[in-house]
Design an enzyme around this catalytic site. Sequence first.
Site, PDB file in Angstrom:
ATOM      1  N   THR A   1     -11.769 -28.723  -6.663  1.00 47.92           N
ATOM      2  CA  THR A   1     -11.020 -28.916  -7.912  1.00 47.92           C
ATOM      3  C   THR A   1     -10.088 -27.733  -8.178  1.00 47.92           C
ATOM      4  O   THR A   1      -9.554 -27.588  -9.271  1.00 47.92           O
ATOM      5  CB  THR A   1     -11.982 -29.094  -9.105  1.00 47.92           C
ATOM      6  OG1 THR A   1     -12.863 -27.959  -9.171  1.00 47.92           O
ATOM      7  CG2 THR A   1     -12.811 -30.359  -8.956  1.00 47.92           C
TER       8      THR A   1
ATOM      9  N   ALA B   1      -6.378 -27.351  -3.601  1.00 51.52           N
ATOM     10  CA  ALA B   1      -6.849 -28.728  -3.397  1.00 51.52           C
ATOM     11  C   ALA B   1      -6.018 -29.709  -4.218  1.00 51.52           C
ATOM     12  O   ALA B   1      -5.637 -30.780  -3.733  1.00 51.52           O
ATOM     13  CB  ALA B   1      -8.327 -28.821  -3.774  1.00 51.52           C
TER      14      ALA B   1
ATOM     15  N   TYR C   1     -16.591 -16.900   2.430  1.00 53.28           N
ATOM     16  CA  TYR C   1     -16.666 -17.632   3.706  1.00 53.28           C
ATOM     17  C   TYR C   1     -18.022 -17.478   4.402  1.00 53.28           C
ATOM     18  O   TYR C   1     -18.637 -18.451   4.833  1.00 53.28           O
ATOM     19  CB  TYR C   1     -15.573 -17.162   4.668  1.00 53.28           C
ATOM     20  CG  TYR C   1     -14.177 -17.606   4.326  1.00 53.28           C
ATOM     21  CD1 TYR C   1     -13.942 -18.597   3.373  1.00 53.28           C
ATOM     22  CD2 TYR C   1     -13.077 -17.045   4.973  1.00 53.28           C
ATOM     23  CE1 TYR C   1     -12.657 -18.994   3.064  1.00 53.28           C
ATOM     24  CE2 TYR C   1     -11.785 -17.442   4.671  1.00 53.28           C
ATOM     25  CZ  TYR C   1     -11.566 -18.415   3.724  1.00 53.28           C
ATOM     26  OH  TYR C   1     -10.298 -18.806   3.423  1.00 53.28           O
TER      27      TYR C   1
ATOM     28  N   LYS D   1      -6.329 -18.521   4.942  1.00 56.79           N
ATOM     29  CA  LYS D   1      -6.090 -17.089   4.892  1.00 56.79           C
ATOM     30  C   LYS D   1      -6.310 -16.599   3.452  1.00 56.79           C
ATOM     31  O   LYS D   1      -6.259 -17.416   2.537  1.00 56.79           O
ATOM     32  CB  LYS D   1      -4.678 -16.754   5.378  1.00 56.79           C
ATOM     33  CG  LYS D   1      -3.544 -17.026   4.385  1.00 56.79           C
ATOM     34  CD  LYS D   1      -2.245 -16.524   4.951  1.00 56.79           C
ATOM     35  CE  LYS D   1      -1.101 -16.720   3.981  1.00 56.79           C
ATOM     36  NZ  LYS D   1      -1.055 -15.816   2.851  1.00 56.79           N
TER      37      LYS D   1
ATOM     38  N   LEU E   1       2.251 -23.267  10.636  1.00 55.26           N
ATOM     39  CA  LEU E   1       2.150 -23.979  11.911  1.00 55.26           C
ATOM     40  C   LEU E   1       2.203 -25.491  11.706  1.00 55.26           C
ATOM     41  O   LEU E   1       2.371 -26.243  12.672  1.00 55.26           O
ATOM     42  CB  LEU E   1       0.873 -23.579  12.637  1.00 55.26           C
ATOM     43  CG  LEU E   1       0.841 -22.123  13.124  1.00 55.26           C
ATOM     44  CD1 LEU E   1      -0.476 -21.806  13.794  1.00 55.26           C
ATOM     45  CD2 LEU E   1       1.995 -21.835  14.070  1.00 55.26           C
TER      46      LEU E   1
ATOM     47  N   HIS F   1       2.360 -15.740   8.858  1.00 58.50           N
ATOM     48  CA  HIS F   1       3.409 -16.758   9.020  1.00 58.50           C
ATOM     49  C   HIS F   1       4.528 -16.305   9.962  1.00 58.50           C
ATOM     50  O   HIS F   1       4.867 -16.983  10.927  1.00 58.50           O
ATOM     51  CB  HIS F   1       4.042 -17.107   7.666  1.00 58.50           C
ATOM     52  CG  HIS F   1       3.081 -17.546   6.622  1.00 58.50           C
ATOM     53  ND1 HIS F   1       1.911 -18.197   6.903  1.00 58.50           N
ATOM     54  CD2 HIS F   1       3.124 -17.438   5.262  1.00 58.50           C
ATOM     55  CE1 HIS F   1       1.275 -18.469   5.778  1.00 58.50           C
ATOM     56  NE2 HIS F   1       1.983 -18.011   4.766  1.00 58.50           N
TER      57      HIS F   1
ATOM     58  N   LYS G   1       9.689 -11.058  -2.639  1.00 59.68           N
ATOM     59  CA  LYS G   1       9.652 -11.834  -3.872  1.00 59.68           C
ATOM     60  C   LYS G   1      10.774 -11.354  -4.795  1.00 59.68           C
ATOM     61  O   LYS G   1      11.286 -10.253  -4.642  1.00 59.68           O
ATOM     62  CB  LYS G   1       8.291 -11.681  -4.553  1.00 59.68           C
ATOM     63  CG  LYS G   1       7.164 -12.352  -3.779  1.00 59.68           C
ATOM     64  CD  LYS G   1       5.912 -12.475  -4.610  1.00 59.68           C
ATOM     65  CE  LYS G   1       4.896 -13.372  -3.942  1.00 59.68           C
ATOM     66  NZ  LYS G   1       5.302 -14.772  -3.830  1.00 59.68           N
TER      67      LYS G   1
ATOM     68  N   ARG H   1      16.395 -17.036  13.224  1.00 62.48           N
ATOM     69  CA  ARG H   1      17.756 -17.112  13.786  1.00 62.48           C
ATOM     70  C   ARG H   1      17.823 -16.283  15.065  1.00 62.48           C
ATOM     71  O   ARG H   1      17.440 -15.107  15.076  1.00 62.48           O
ATOM     72  CB  ARG H   1      18.734 -16.557  12.765  1.00 62.48           C
ATOM     73  CG  ARG H   1      20.184 -16.443  13.236  1.00 62.48           C
ATOM     74  CD  ARG H   1      20.929 -15.504  12.310  1.00 62.48           C
ATOM     75  NE  ARG H   1      22.361 -15.624  12.378  1.00 62.48           N
ATOM     76  CZ  ARG H   1      23.212 -14.731  11.894  1.00 62.48           C
ATOM     77  NH1 ARG H   1      22.757 -13.641  11.295  1.00 62.48           N
ATOM     78  NH2 ARG H   1      24.510 -14.899  11.976  1.00 62.48           N
TER      79      ARG H   1
ATOM     80  N   TRP I   1       9.012  25.480  -2.461  1.00 60.63           N
ATOM     81  CA  TRP I   1       7.880  26.382  -2.293  1.00 60.63           C
ATOM     82  C   TRP I   1       6.627  25.713  -2.828  1.00 60.63           C
ATOM     83  O   TRP I   1       6.700  24.743  -3.578  1.00 60.63           O
ATOM     84  CB  TRP I   1       8.117  27.695  -3.070  1.00 60.63           C
ATOM     85  CG  TRP I   1       9.357  28.426  -2.639  1.00 60.63           C
ATOM     86  CD1 TRP I   1      10.640  28.193  -3.040  1.00 60.63           C
ATOM     87  CD2 TRP I   1       9.424  29.510  -1.709  1.00 60.63           C
ATOM     88  NE1 TRP I   1      11.513  29.061  -2.421  1.00 60.63           N
ATOM     89  CE2 TRP I   1      10.787  29.888  -1.596  1.00 60.63           C
ATOM     90  CE3 TRP I   1       8.464  30.211  -0.958  1.00 60.63           C
ATOM     91  CZ2 TRP I   1      11.197  30.929  -0.772  1.00 60.63           C
ATOM     92  CZ3 TRP I   1       8.883  31.250  -0.135  1.00 60.63           C
ATOM     93  CH2 TRP I   1      10.249  31.600  -0.041  1.00 60.63           C
TER      94      TRP I   1
END
Length: 779
Positions: free
Chosen positions: A29, A33, A144, A169, A201, A262, A355, A365, A605
């Site tokens: 939720t 997702a 995880y 990630k 990917l 990425h 950003k 390129r 100094w």
Amino acid sequence: SVCSGRGHTDNHEAKKRLGHVTVVVVGGTGDLARKYLWQGFFQLYADQVGKGHTFSFYGGGLSPSEKGTPLLFGILKELACPQELSAERCTLVKDQFLHLSKYHQLKTTEDYEKLSQQIKQQLGQEGMVEAGRLFYLSVPAFAYADIAEKINNTCRPPSDAWLRVVLEKPFGHNLYSAQALDKKLSDQLKEKEMYRIDHYLGKQVVSKILPFRKENKKLLDPIWNKHHIERIEIVLKETLDAKGRIQFYDQYGVIRDVLQNHLTEVMTLLLMNLPANLSNSMEILQNKLNFLASLQHVDNSNAVVGQYQAYNGEVQEELNKTNDYFSLTPTFAGVVINVNNAQYEGIPIFMTSGKALDERVSYARVLFKNNVFCIQDPKNVQCKSKQIIFYLGHGNLQYPAILVSKNLFKPELLNSGDWKEVTEYKDVNVLGLPLCDYYIQSPVTPREAYCELISHVFLGRKDSFISAEGLLASWAFWTPLLEGLSRVFPRVYPGGEANGNLLNFQLQGHQVAFSHEAVVNVINPSTEDNFQVMQGKYRSSEMVSAWAQELVERLASDLLLAAEEAIREEGQFHLALSGGSSPVALLRALALNLYTFPWRNTHIWQVDERCVPHTETGSNFRSIHDLLLQYIHIPYFNIHPMPVHLTQRLCVEEDGGPALYEKEINKHVNGSNFHYVLLGVGQDGHTASLFQDTKLENDEERLVILTESPIKPHQRMSLTFTAINRARRVGVLIMGKSKHELVSQLSRIKGESSKYPITKVQPKTGTLIWYIDYDALLG
């Protein structure tokens, strides 16, 4: 955007694995997702319905069922129809999908055991064969290992069914944390069961880089090397800021958030050796590892970093930091990477992201050398840039595409069912050329990256995911740079169009620097009110007070005025800087914002130094170097570190370090009177490295002495009060709420107090100015 169908090839592969598939979205939720994952699983179901597999879907969360269920179904009811389904068909398929979906609290081991029992019970009741279980962990990375353990201990399917666990990630913060996370996960899950997702990917253009290179191999092979490629640019620009994500972003920054994953993946696909078989994920992985191993080491000299102006305020607000807190997290980075192999050596790879920039666009390129010299008609296509652009979307073009300039070659069309040649051109330019100067290919139907990748997980396609070896190889490359930049203050930029050329960077040899100096408005003393700067008296001397940032700007301005005056009168400016935390913000301001400062005529100094080698992080000189010296153009012989390390020993009386420094002061400084001495004050009232117990009776005429500190490292070298009080100007900088009690105490003391060494700072003929920020002054 909505996903669309996969096509007949995927359906054919899916038929090989018939049976029941259980999908569990842990964090079902949450924001990710809601935005992407359920749309992807709805698309998967729409693709596979009626083709032999049956499904059940669970949204897992920490909340109890009565709270989580309405949240989940609120998300599912908003799912958009796949484009290939008619409205009537979509209604039917969506009703089925909702019927097969259920919320399940997933908090404790018992919750996972109940889930496993529920799956087994359903399979038994309906007489279904289990094909596999797919767990998508849409949760923070710190959870995880714990969830992987629960899945391993309670939710494994029978040995003839597959288990696939998808991980988002970040996979660690640096090489060491990534290794630790990998170890924890590999104790619970096999490598073949883990699908580390990088949504780039799944982007249609990124997924076609290798097929494009393969399809055009005969045309590319002769020119895909250092003799023909001038440079490569891999760019992700964003207009959004980090507001609302600061808790995550301030720990990671732009390099960890975007470049390490990425953009590194895009670079690898562009330049790795082409595999003989594009569907052989092991060969692709090995070629990626070989390429990453060929990258030259990068350090601070290969990168520039920036931070948009409002960021630090957002950090203070969202993380409840005080006004004197400065975040060093970069929101912009430009890095130039070089490859150490015969094919690509000497080709600079410009990788950048940020950003609060002027546009949202992402592309890779490849710019080729153009050896044509045009005497006339510069608009002729042969006179223009030769380039291949893998355009990921947004920007001028607005759609994903692969563009090849017409003066290079006409590329083969990627598998015609999914991709089309664009022949109708909008009146826009892409990276210097109008669209009509390109051969353009674009997907027939735009598809969301998560939809693609969820389909690949279902099919067991590992080539679209990050392997443990690939992940650690990427972190091994980036971690040294991240460690080096952790002490670098990023260039502040206003954001959006106002950035102008402030973030342009250039390559000089193998070193990278901003192309333009930062423009600085030196604060005019007459405009104090605009900066909420207050002047008054403190301990019978001048006092300047303001909020931290304005105070530092005012002090920097006063230093500049003092420097200009000294240079007019004597041709040089002698500035003595103290150690500790007080001058840090000032040094950063001088390094980044005061480019008009006359460094070539300035001598630096030290007021005091800890008896550690200058290369160690505890050294005051190391701090001055890292925060200031490495950024400014100052003659080497104008820098005067205290000689604490002589004859391979630290601060030994017989080595005569203080006498050597005193001799150097007498040699360079007129009358041994520094033009400006900047001091801080410790909470115990010490200044420089002159403490309450420092004995000075027999050293009244000495300028430099060895002292003992009550805290480690105990041994110090310091200017004496004699040297300090001879200065033309002495500034005392006090910042932060932790100094409020000290400021209050000092204000009540008249004259000197042996308890507070700072009270002995009384310039004989010079001026003493206290710079106290509002936090220290008002508490």
